[in-house]
Scaffold this active site. Structure first.
Site, PDB file in Angstrom:
ATOM      1  N   GLU A 288      26.302  64.420  -6.697  1.00  0.00           N
ATOM      2  CA  GLU A 288      26.088  64.513  -8.146  1.00  0.00           C
ATOM      3  C   GLU A 288      26.445  63.222  -8.891  1.00  0.00           C
ATOM      4  O   GLU A 288      25.970  62.997 -10.000  1.00  0.00           O
ATOM      5  CB  GLU A 288      26.871  65.686  -8.740  1.00  0.00           C
ATOM      6  CG  GLU A 288      28.390  65.482  -8.759  1.00  0.00           C
ATOM      7  CD  GLU A 288      29.122  66.629  -9.441  1.00  0.00           C
ATOM      8  OE1 GLU A 288      28.882  67.781  -9.072  1.00  0.00           O
ATOM      9  OE2 GLU A 288      29.941  66.352 -10.337  1.00  0.00           O
TER      10      GLU A 288
ATOM     11  N   HIS B 190      27.285  70.339 -13.706  1.00  0.00           N
ATOM     12  CA  HIS B 190      28.745  70.271 -13.865  1.00  0.00           C
ATOM     13  C   HIS B 190      29.147  70.579 -15.310  1.00  0.00           C
ATOM     14  O   HIS B 190      29.857  69.803 -15.945  1.00  0.00           O
ATOM     15  CB  HIS B 190      29.286  68.903 -13.436  1.00  0.00           C
ATOM     16  CG  HIS B 190      30.693  68.968 -12.914  1.00  0.00           C
ATOM     17  ND1 HIS B 190      31.104  68.341 -11.772  1.00  0.00           N
ATOM     18  CD2 HIS B 190      31.793  69.618 -13.388  1.00  0.00           C
ATOM     19  CE1 HIS B 190      32.382  68.571 -11.567  1.00  0.00           C
ATOM     20  NE2 HIS B 190      32.836  69.359 -12.543  1.00  0.00           N
TER      21      HIS B 190
HETATM   22  P1  NAI Z   1      44.123  75.742  -8.485  1.00  0.00           P
HETATM   23  O1  NAI Z   1      44.878  74.603  -7.894  1.00  0.00           O
HETATM   24  O2  NAI Z   1      44.758  76.605  -9.518  1.00  0.00           O
HETATM   25  O3  NAI Z   1      43.618  76.716  -7.314  1.00  0.00           O
HETATM   26  C1  NAI Z   1      43.051  76.294  -6.107  1.00  0.00           C
HETATM   27  C2  NAI Z   1      43.323  77.406  -5.092  1.00  0.00           C
HETATM   28  O4  NAI Z   1      42.604  77.082  -3.897  1.00  0.00           O
HETATM   29  C3  NAI Z   1      44.797  77.544  -4.726  1.00  0.00           C
HETATM   30  O5  NAI Z   1      45.203  78.899  -4.850  1.00  0.00           O
HETATM   31  C4  NAI Z   1      44.851  77.074  -3.269  1.00  0.00           C
HETATM   32  O6  NAI Z   1      45.845  77.768  -2.510  1.00  0.00           O
HETATM   33  C5  NAI Z   1      43.448  77.445  -2.824  1.00  0.00           C
HETATM   34  N1  NAI Z   1      43.029  76.785  -1.593  1.00  0.00           N
HETATM   35  C6  NAI Z   1      43.413  75.588  -1.089  1.00  0.00           C
HETATM   36  N2  NAI Z   1      42.803  75.385   0.102  1.00  0.00           N
HETATM   37  C7  NAI Z   1      42.015  76.457   0.335  1.00  0.00           C
HETATM   38  C8  NAI Z   1      41.146  76.840   1.387  1.00  0.00           C
HETATM   39  N3  NAI Z   1      40.975  76.063   2.465  1.00  0.00           N
HETATM   40  N4  NAI Z   1      40.490  78.024   1.301  1.00  0.00           N
HETATM   41  C9  NAI Z   1      40.672  78.828   0.222  1.00  0.00           C
HETATM   42  N5  NAI Z   1      41.495  78.518  -0.808  1.00  0.00           N
HETATM   43  C10 NAI Z   1      42.149  77.349  -0.753  1.00  0.00           C
HETATM   44  O7  NAI Z   1      42.770  75.100  -9.016  1.00  0.00           O
HETATM   45  P2  NAI Z   1      41.782  75.693 -10.140  1.00  0.00           P
HETATM   46  O8  NAI Z   1      42.215  75.241 -11.470  1.00  0.00           O
HETATM   47  O9  NAI Z   1      41.578  77.138  -9.887  1.00  0.00           O
HETATM   48  O10 NAI Z   1      40.446  74.885  -9.778  1.00  0.00           O
HETATM   49  C11 NAI Z   1      39.773  75.106  -8.546  1.00  0.00           C
HETATM   50  C12 NAI Z   1      38.724  74.026  -8.365  1.00  0.00           C
HETATM   51  O11 NAI Z   1      37.698  74.194  -9.336  1.00  0.00           O
HETATM   52  C13 NAI Z   1      39.239  72.591  -8.605  1.00  0.00           C
HETATM   53  O12 NAI Z   1      39.791  72.051  -7.408  1.00  0.00           O
HETATM   54  C14 NAI Z   1      38.011  71.865  -9.011  1.00  0.00           C
HETATM   55  O13 NAI Z   1      37.434  71.292  -7.846  1.00  0.00           O
HETATM   56  C15 NAI Z   1      37.077  72.942  -9.532  1.00  0.00           C
HETATM   57  N6  NAI Z   1      36.774  72.802 -10.963  1.00  0.00           N
HETATM   58  C16 NAI Z   1      35.456  72.764 -11.370  1.00  0.00           C
HETATM   59  C17 NAI Z   1      35.136  72.626 -12.705  1.00  0.00           C
HETATM   60  C18 NAI Z   1      33.716  72.616 -13.191  1.00  0.00           C
HETATM   61  O14 NAI Z   1      33.462  72.276 -14.361  1.00  0.00           O
HETATM   62  N7  NAI Z   1      32.742  72.993 -12.376  1.00  0.00           N
HETATM   63  C19 NAI Z   1      36.189  72.480 -13.716  1.00  0.00           C
HETATM   64  C20 NAI Z   1      37.533  72.609 -13.203  1.00  0.00           C
HETATM   65  C21 NAI Z   1      37.811  72.733 -11.871  1.00  0.00           C
END
Ligand code: NAI
Length: 336
Positions: free
Chosen positions: A265, A297
């Site tokens: 992207e 995005h």
């Molecule tokens: P967070 O840090 O609160 O949660 C991430 C979760 O993923 C944690 O519970 C962690 O234990 C889990 N995790 C880590 N490795 C894993 C695996 N191998 N399998 C399954 N779960 C696993 O992060 P949050 O705020 O929930 O964001 C998640 C993701 O969303 C971010 O890393 C970012 O890449 C993406 N994001 C996308 C946005 C968009 O506009 N499309 C905006 C904000 C975030």
């Protein structure tokens, strides 16, 4: 502090300026349109901090160029930090701050919007009605109530999404190395990715992009899915092997695909390329499927989220100015 803001769009500028005004104008911004990389880092000359977004490249070369100009802080206006070489930042004495939580509902609700649009073919129905075609053939959807949804990653966003799907009456399964006891209490059952895939009508990705989750959805994962399942990725593009899901769409293994993120992207999203030839053949192939919905995005793009991003970014900068550490720091030590 003097801050060079890379990848600036008009909305970044207005939300950052508004937050700075509310805080009494403590910081001076230099708003820059280009993405950050080793070649553009020179644009930050004279700034003590750099503010970057998801498609900026803070690799070792870019960080070295920044450090050479006296930059001491990289303030990300994103939650994800997969685009930063944290080991290089530590070596070069650049502290890194991020915005850990800004309206998880913004992304969770966009994910639901994609699911409903794909399921009920809203994208196709809208185009048809505008053309004066009022037929329903090909628009058949399914009730969400009683369907099984697999949530991969139940952090802030995944948990908010799981709660919404429970409200629709879905059975929610999840995978996360750190299960959420509150979700468990709501009846969400945790299991391995391998165990969830054959069960789910809808699979939604909310884990971060790490070496362990890169191409988590590959040919083998597609082969395990329930035939015709819906896959939605609003997390990071490279969690999905795009070529594998194209094969899955062609064979019918995947019934619907919703993407807010895409592995390549960086060359496309956030730019108006409507007058140009699309050079990415993989992306072009995705656009040919009637059962694929792509947004560029935009899941985070709500008033609440942009306000929170600007405020937390400013707070990271002010905290760094006062203490030498951004309030929400990411570092190799903290990840270890
Ligand atoms: P967070 O840090 O609160 O949660 C991430 C979760 O993923 C944690 O519970 C962690 O234990 C889990 N995790 C880590 N490795 C894993 C695996 N191998 N399998 C399954 N779960 C696993 O992060 P949050 O705020 O929930 O964001 C998640 C993701 O969303 C971010 O890393 C970012 O890449 C993406 N994001 C996308 C946005 C968009 O506009 N499309 C905006 C904000 C975030």
């Amino acid at each position: 502090m003097h801050i060079a803001v890379f990848s600036t769009k008009p909305y970044d500028r207005s939300f950052l300026e508004a937050a700075n005004a509310r805080a009494g104008e403590p910081h001076a911004f230099r708003f820059l349109a280009p993405h950050l990389d080793a070649g553009t880092a020179v644009l930050a000359k004279g700034a003590e901090a750099v503010c970057a977004f998801v498609n900026d490249t803070a690799d070792a070369a870019a960080l070295e160029a920044l450090a050479g100009q006296g930059v001491k802080l990289l303030a990300l206006r994103s939650a994800g930090f997969n685009n930063v070489d944290l080991a290089a930042a530590k070596r070069l004495g650049i502290r890194v701050g991020r915005v850990p939580a800004y309206s998880p509902e913004s992304v969770a609700e966009h994910t639901v919007a994609m699911i409903l649009s794909l399921n009920r073919n809203i994208h196709r129905a809208h185009a048809r009605v505008r053309e004066g075609n009022f037929t329903l053939d090909g628009l058949l959807g399914f009730d969400l109530r009683g369907r099984t949804v697999a949530v991969i990653g139940t952090g802030r966003i995944g948990a908010a999404f799981a709660r919404l799907m429970r409200c629709f009456g879905c059975r929610v399964l999840a995978h996360d190395p750190n299960p959420d006891p509150e979700l468990r209490g709501m009846g969400v059952a945790y299991g391995s990715v391998e165990a969830l895939l054959p069960e789910a009508d809808i699979i939604s990705l909310h884990c971060p992009l790490t070496p362990g989750t890169h191409h988590l959805i590959n040919d083998a994962a597609v082969a395990r899915m329930k035939r015709g399942a819906m896959l939605v990725n609003t997390s990071r593009g490279a969690i999905v092997d795009t070529r594998a899901v194209i094969r899955g769409l062609k064979s019918g293994a995947i019934g619907h695909l919703g993407l807010d993120v895409y592995e390549e992207e960086g060359d496309l999203f956030f730019e108006d390329l409507s007058g140009q030839v699309l050079h990415d053949d993989v992306f072009a192939r995705l656009l040919t499927f009637p059962n694929v919905l792509i947004t560029a995005h935009q899941a985070f793009f709500t008033e609440e989220a942009l306000t929170a991003i600007a405020e937390v970014t400013l707070d990271n900068i002010s905290h760094f100015a006062a203490t030498g550490t951004p309030r929400h720091e990411v570092s190799v030590e903290k990840l270890a």
